[in-house]
Design a protein around this motif. Structure first.
Motif, mmCIF file in Angstrom:
data_model
loop_
_atom_site.group_PDB
_atom_site.id
_atom_site.type_symbol
_atom_site.label_atom_id
_atom_site.label_comp_id
_atom_site.label_asym_id
_atom_site.label_seq_id
_atom_site.Cartn_x
_atom_site.Cartn_y
_atom_site.Cartn_z
ATOM 1 N N CYS A 1 0.835 -1.207 0.000
ATOM 2 C CA CYS A 1 0.000 0.000 0.000
ATOM 3 C C CYS A 1 0.870 1.257 0.000
ATOM 4 O O CYS A 1 0.566 2.231 -0.694
ATOM 5 C CB CYS A 1 -0.927 0.005 1.212
ATOM 6 N N ASN A 2 1.952 1.236 0.753
ATOM 7 C CA ASN A 2 2.867 2.374 0.817
ATOM 8 C C ASN A 2 3.502 2.629 -0.552
ATOM 9 O O ASN A 2 3.636 3.776 -0.986
ATOM 10 C CB ASN A 2 3.929 2.129 1.880
ATOM 11 N N GLN A 3 3.886 1.559 -1.246
ATOM 12 C CA GLN A 3 4.466 1.703 -2.588
ATOM 13 C C GLN A 3 3.446 2.294 -3.558
ATOM 14 O O GLN A 3 3.784 3.153 -4.378
ATOM 15 C CB GLN A 3 4.960 0.353 -3.105
ATOM 16 N N HIS A 4 2.198 1.842 -3.460
ATOM 17 C CA HIS A 4 1.149 2.372 -4.334
ATOM 18 C C HIS A 4 0.911 3.864 -4.068
ATOM 19 O O HIS A 4 0.775 4.654 -4.996
ATOM 20 C CB HIS A 4 -0.160 1.606 -4.152
ATOM 21 N N PHE B 1 -6.098 7.140 1.537
ATOM 22 C CA PHE B 1 -5.737 6.040 0.646
ATOM 23 C C PHE B 1 -5.184 4.871 1.451
ATOM 24 O O PHE B 1 -5.577 3.720 1.263
ATOM 25 C CB PHE B 1 -4.704 6.493 -0.390
ATOM 26 N N MET B 2 -4.252 5.146 2.357
ATOM 27 C CA MET B 2 -3.643 4.089 3.162
ATOM 28 C C MET B 2 -4.688 3.400 4.033
ATOM 29 O O MET B 2 -4.687 2.175 4.171
ATOM 30 C CB MET B 2 -2.517 4.653 4.031
ATOM 31 N N SER B 3 -5.587 4.164 4.597
ATOM 32 C CA SER B 3 -6.644 3.596 5.430
ATOM 33 C C SER B 3 -7.496 2.621 4.624
ATOM 34 O O SER B 3 -7.774 1.507 5.062
ATOM 35 C CB SER B 3 -7.513 4.717 5.999
ATOM 36 N N GLU B 4 -7.908 3.041 3.439
ATOM 37 C CA GLU B 4 -8.735 2.193 2.572
ATOM 38 C C GLU B 4 -7.957 0.964 2.106
ATOM 39 O O GLU B 4 -8.468 -0.150 2.099
ATOM 40 C CB GLU B 4 -9.235 2.991 1.367
ATOM 41 N N CYS B 5 -6.729 1.170 1.730
ATOM 42 C CA CYS B 5 -5.894 0.082 1.217
ATOM 43 C C CYS B 5 -5.628 -0.976 2.283
ATOM 44 O O CYS B 5 -5.601 -2.169 1.988
ATOM 45 C CB CYS B 5 -4.571 0.639 0.687
ATOM 46 N N LEU B 6 -5.453 -0.555 3.520
ATOM 47 C CA LEU B 6 -5.100 -1.483 4.589
ATOM 48 C C LEU B 6 -6.298 -2.206 5.205
ATOM 49 O O LEU B 6 -6.116 -3.139 5.977
ATOM 50 C CB LEU B 6 -4.327 -0.756 5.690
ATOM 51 N N LYS B 7 -7.516 -1.798 4.838
ATOM 52 C CA LYS B 7 -8.688 -2.487 5.369
ATOM 53 C C LYS B 7 -8.656 -3.948 4.952
ATOM 54 O O LYS B 7 -8.217 -4.291 3.860
ATOM 55 C CB LYS B 7 -9.972 -1.840 4.859
#
Length: 102
Positions: free
Chosen positions: A36-39, A53-59
């Motif tokens: 997610c960090n790379q994205h 973005f990170m919050s959504e990606c890490l769900k």
């Protein structure tokens, strides 16, 4: 005595190398965080946009973590175009410009 000392040293070396190998392996959550960090970095996200973005990606149920950076960029550009209610040539131009951003 020397044999006992040698066995103790070899045991210590083996135990420490196993610990290093386990520390090098990432958990599934750590791998997801890295991805997610790379994205987020590839999309040049900063501040609140990066946080959301990170919050959504890490769900846990997030489908974003399985996407390539290009797919994620396409999704974010498409969402932005929808928010601006663009259509036709204006949408095509916007999408082209948005997707070319580094």
């Amino acid at each position: 005595m020397k044999v006992c000392l040698t066995v103790a040293m070899v045991s210590a070396i083996l135990v420490s190398s196993v610990g290093v190998a386990q520390a090098a392996e990432k958990t599934a959550q750590q791998q997801k965080m890295t991805q997610c960090n790379q994205h987020a970095t590839s999309q040049n996200l900063k501040g609140d946009a990066r946080k959301s973005f990170m919050s959504e990606c890490l769900k846990k149920e997030s489908k974003m973590s399985g996407m390539t950076p290009q797919q994620m960029k396409m999704k974010s550009c498409n969402t932005e175009a929808g928010d601006k209610k663009l259509s036709g040539d204006a949408r095509k131009t916007f999408m082209s410009t948005c997707l070319k951003k580094a």
